[in-house]
Design a protein around this motif. Structure first.
Motif, short mmCIF file in Angstrom:
data_model
loop_
_atom_site.label_atom_id
_atom_site.label_comp_id
_atom_site.label_asym_id
_atom_site.label_seq_id
_atom_site.Cartn_x
_atom_site.Cartn_y
_atom_site.Cartn_z
N TYR A 15 0.69 -1.56 0.34
CA TYR A 15 -0.09 0.17 -0.25
C TYR A 15 0.60 1.15 -0.16
CZ TYR A 15 -3.79 2.92 0.92
OH TYR A 15 -4.67 3.87 1.31
N THR A 16 0.25 1.90 -1.21
CA THR A 16 1.38 3.28 -0.49
C THR A 16 0.78 4.74 -0.62
OG1 THR A 16 0.54 4.21 -2.97
CG2 THR A 16 1.96 1.68 -3.23
N LEU A 17 2.11 5.69 -0.24
CA LEU A 17 0.97 7.27 0.07
C LEU A 17 0.54 7.21 -1.01
CD1 LEU A 17 4.34 7.97 1.61
CD2 LEU A 17 2.71 7.26 2.84
N LYS A 18 -0.09 7.08 -2.06
CA LYS A 18 -0.72 7.83 -2.76
C LYS A 18 -2.01 6.78 -3.18
CE LYS A 18 2.18 10.28 -6.42
NZ LYS A 18 2.92 10.03 -7.23
N LYS A 19 -1.95 5.95 -1.77
CA LYS A 19 -3.57 5.15 -1.85
C LYS A 19 -3.70 4.08 -3.03
CE LYS A 19 -5.95 8.33 0.61
NZ LYS A 19 -7.01 9.82 0.99
N GLN A 20 -2.60 3.90 -3.43
CA GLN A 20 -2.60 2.82 -4.71
C GLN A 20 -2.10 0.92 -3.90
OE1 GLN A 20 0.66 4.38 -6.05
NE2 GLN A 20 -0.51 6.11 -7.16
N ALA A 21 -2.29 0.48 -4.07
CA ALA A 21 -2.57 -1.11 -3.86
C ALA A 21 -2.62 -2.42 -4.28
CB ALA A 21 -4.33 -1.75 -2.11
N ILE A 22 -1.80 -2.94 -4.77
CA ILE A 22 -1.35 -4.04 -4.83
C ILE A 22 -1.60 -5.41 -4.84
CG2 ILE A 22 0.93 -4.37 -5.22
CD1 ILE A 22 0.73 -5.09 -8.27
N LEU A 23 -2.48 -6.62 -4.49
CA LEU A 23 -2.09 -7.88 -3.48
C LEU A 23 -1.73 -9.16 -5.04
CD1 LEU A 23 -2.51 -9.70 -1.62
CD2 LEU A 23 -5.12 -10.26 -2.05
N GLU A 24 -0.87 -9.45 -4.35
CA GLU A 24 0.03 -11.04 -5.46
C GLU A 24 -0.50 -12.16 -4.57
OE1 GLU A 24 2.98 -9.79 -7.30
OE2 GLU A 24 3.00 -7.56 -8.01
N MET A 25 -0.90 -12.90 -5.13
CA MET A 25 -0.67 -14.91 -4.55
C MET A 25 -0.37 -15.42 -5.66
SD MET A 25 -3.81 -14.65 -2.31
CE MET A 25 -5.33 -13.66 -3.06
N ASP A 26 0.55 -16.61 -5.35
CA ASP A 26 0.65 -17.86 -6.31
C ASP A 26 1.08 -18.95 -5.66
OD1 ASP A 26 2.07 -15.95 -8.95
OD2 ASP A 26 2.30 -15.23 -7.44
N LEU B 222 -3.16 -14.76 -9.27
CA LEU B 222 -3.89 -14.57 -9.01
C LEU B 222 -3.29 -12.76 -8.44
CD1 LEU B 222 -6.55 -13.49 -8.60
CD2 LEU B 222 -6.52 -14.28 -5.99
N GLU B 223 -3.66 -11.80 -8.85
CA GLU B 223 -3.62 -10.52 -9.19
C GLU B 223 -4.79 -9.39 -8.99
OE1 GLU B 223 -0.49 -7.27 -10.51
OE2 GLU B 223 -0.03 -9.14 -10.97
N LEU B 224 -4.91 -8.03 -7.57
CA LEU B 224 -5.64 -7.60 -8.00
C LEU B 224 -4.43 -6.06 -7.87
CD1 LEU B 224 -8.15 -9.33 -5.11
CD2 LEU B 224 -8.42 -8.90 -7.40
N ALA B 225 -4.99 -5.20 -8.17
CA ALA B 225 -4.60 -3.92 -7.93
C ALA B 225 -5.25 -2.57 -8.07
CB ALA B 225 -3.51 -4.03 -8.97
N ASN B 226 -4.72 -0.97 -7.69
CA ASN B 226 -4.92 -0.25 -8.26
C ASN B 226 -4.22 0.47 -7.92
OD1 ASN B 226 -6.64 2.04 -7.85
ND2 ASN B 226 -7.19 2.41 -6.44
N TYR B 227 -3.65 0.63 -8.95
CA TYR B 227 -2.20 1.05 -10.20
C TYR B 227 -1.92 2.18 -10.52
CZ TYR B 227 2.23 -0.13 -8.10
OH TYR B 227 3.73 -0.89 -7.43
N PRO B 228 -1.30 2.85 -10.29
CA PRO B 228 -1.04 3.86 -11.76
C PRO B 228 -0.16 3.16 -12.17
CG PRO B 228 0.41 4.48 -9.77
CD PRO B 228 -0.48 3.56 -9.41
#
Length: 392
Positions: A110-121, A137-143
């Motif tokens: 999780y970043t200071l710009k409110k970006q998040a990424i979750l990765e599972m393998d 599996l990957e879920l992301a809210n990312y620039p």
């Protein structure tokens, strides 16, 4: 963005600070105090540092899971904090020594710009290495950054965009001959591009994939795998040829085919040193969203270039990495790479290659051979990468 475990740009200084913080926390301090003071006094300073690192990692691990703090920084994300975890196991009770270890890495940032990424393998080996299953599996809210399509685009051509996406990959492979595996695989990705730069190419809507694409496909993989170790090979080969077709029959918004050839060789050289070499080719036949085109850059192919800095229908990448031990759990690597992209084969040329190089450090923190890695890549930018396992 390619789904990859712990492969974001990282500054090593915050990572070391986080380790020191863990070291002097009350729980970690209790672990360190267990070392007899007289033995510490007799040990060289560098041995004391390595013992401390081992104690911290042991404190952060259980019998089945190992945990690693993640600190990232890049202009796109600002400061990012997270946690990585990995489990290495054998799924069958009483399995033979020949059975390769299975692994399950998980990362959240999780970043200071409110970006998040979750990765599972998960990589699962069974039946004396006759069966292999992989899921990601990957879920992301990312620039991210888009530089356009082509091999000769200037850096000021870059434009920012942001998206949310869900990515899933499944692959099953069966051993049919010595070292030869064959099996089907599927891929699904849905994406919402919710922010585009005003007046940019993506905002114009002419670039495939700029309007929230969904792709789904089914394909086939063929592997030749003679590595003597899946985490730290020092001899053998890993070669993979894959094909996948995306079609509206599977729910895809785009119809196209993608072919990939990945050839790797591991050569022991000198004393305890290994030369790993790789040739990678990607071919896209048809109109694909720009997120699925062949590309260069990132932590896996051509460190020192932003992932997707160059992208087109075709891509080729050649990489080499020299690995050597330094002391105890510490290792050092030097690497170099070159590659290019093109719309068609006739556009490839010796004067169109891009080049990158760098060095990195390895710290072995699991008996199975899994390394923590920090890489410094130099291409059209200077970049830091933090991750698990080797790149090649």
């Amino acid at each position: 963005m390619t789904a990859t475990m712990l492969t974001h740009k990282i500054s090593p200084v915050p990572f070391l600070v986080s380790l020191l913080f863990c070291l002097w926390s009350p729980l970690a301090q209790g672990q360190v105090d267990s070392i007899a003071m007289d033995s510490v006094a007799k040990e060289p300073f560098h041995d004391q540092l390595l013992n401390t690192a081992d104690d911290v990692l042991d404190w952060m691990s259980t019998d089945t899971w190992s945990f690693i703090p993640v600190v990232t920084y890049s202009p796109e994300t600002s400061l990012g904090l997270g946690l990585g975890a990995i489990k290495v196991f054998k799924p069958q009770v009483g399995a033979s020594e020949r059975l390769r270890p299975s692994s399950m890495p998980i990362t959240f940032i999780y970043t200071l710009k409110k970006q998040a990424i979750l990765e599972m393998d998960i990589d699962l080996w069974k039946n004396d290495n006759r069966d292999f299953f992989n899921a990601s599996l990957e879920l992301a809210n990312y620039p991210f950054e888009f530089y356009g399509i082509g091999n000769d685009l200037p850096a000021d051509n870059m434009e920012d965009y942001s998206s949310r996406y869900f990515y899933l990959r499944l692959n099953y492979m069966r051993k049919i001959l010595p070292n030869v595996y064959v099996g089907p695989w599927m891929e699904y990705r849905t994406e919402e591009v919710y922010k585009k730069e005003e007046g940019g190419l993506l905002a114009g809507g002419t670039i495939p994939g700029s309007n929230s694409p969904q792709v789904a496909g089914i394909g086939l993989k063929i592997n030749y795998d003679s590595r003597n170790d899946i985490f730290q090979p020092d001899k053998g080969s890993f070669h993979q040829v894959s094909w996948i077709t995306y079609h509206d029959f599977f729910g895809s918004d785009y119809t196209y085919n993608r072919y990939e050839v990945d050839l790797r060789k591991y050569i022991p050289v000198w004393k305890n040193k290994v030369l790993a070499v790789q040739g990678y080719w990607s071919f896209v036949d048809g109109v694909a969203p720009f997120q699925q085109t062949s590309l260069l850059g990132g932590s896996k192919r051509m460190r020192g270039y932003f992932e997707g800095r160059y992208r087109d229908q075709l891509a080729m990448v050649y990489q080499a990495e020299l690995r050597m031990p330094i002391y105890r759990s510490l290792g050092l690597v030097f690497f170099g790479s070159t590659g290019q992209v093109a719309e068609k084969l006739s556009q490839y040329g010796f004067d169109r290659f891009h080049y990158g190089a760098g060095f990195g450090f390895r710290y072995k923190f699991m008996d199975e051979g899994i390394n923590i890695r920090i890489d410094f890549g130099f291409g059209d930018q200077t970049a830091f990468y933090f991750g698990l396992n080797e790149v090649i």
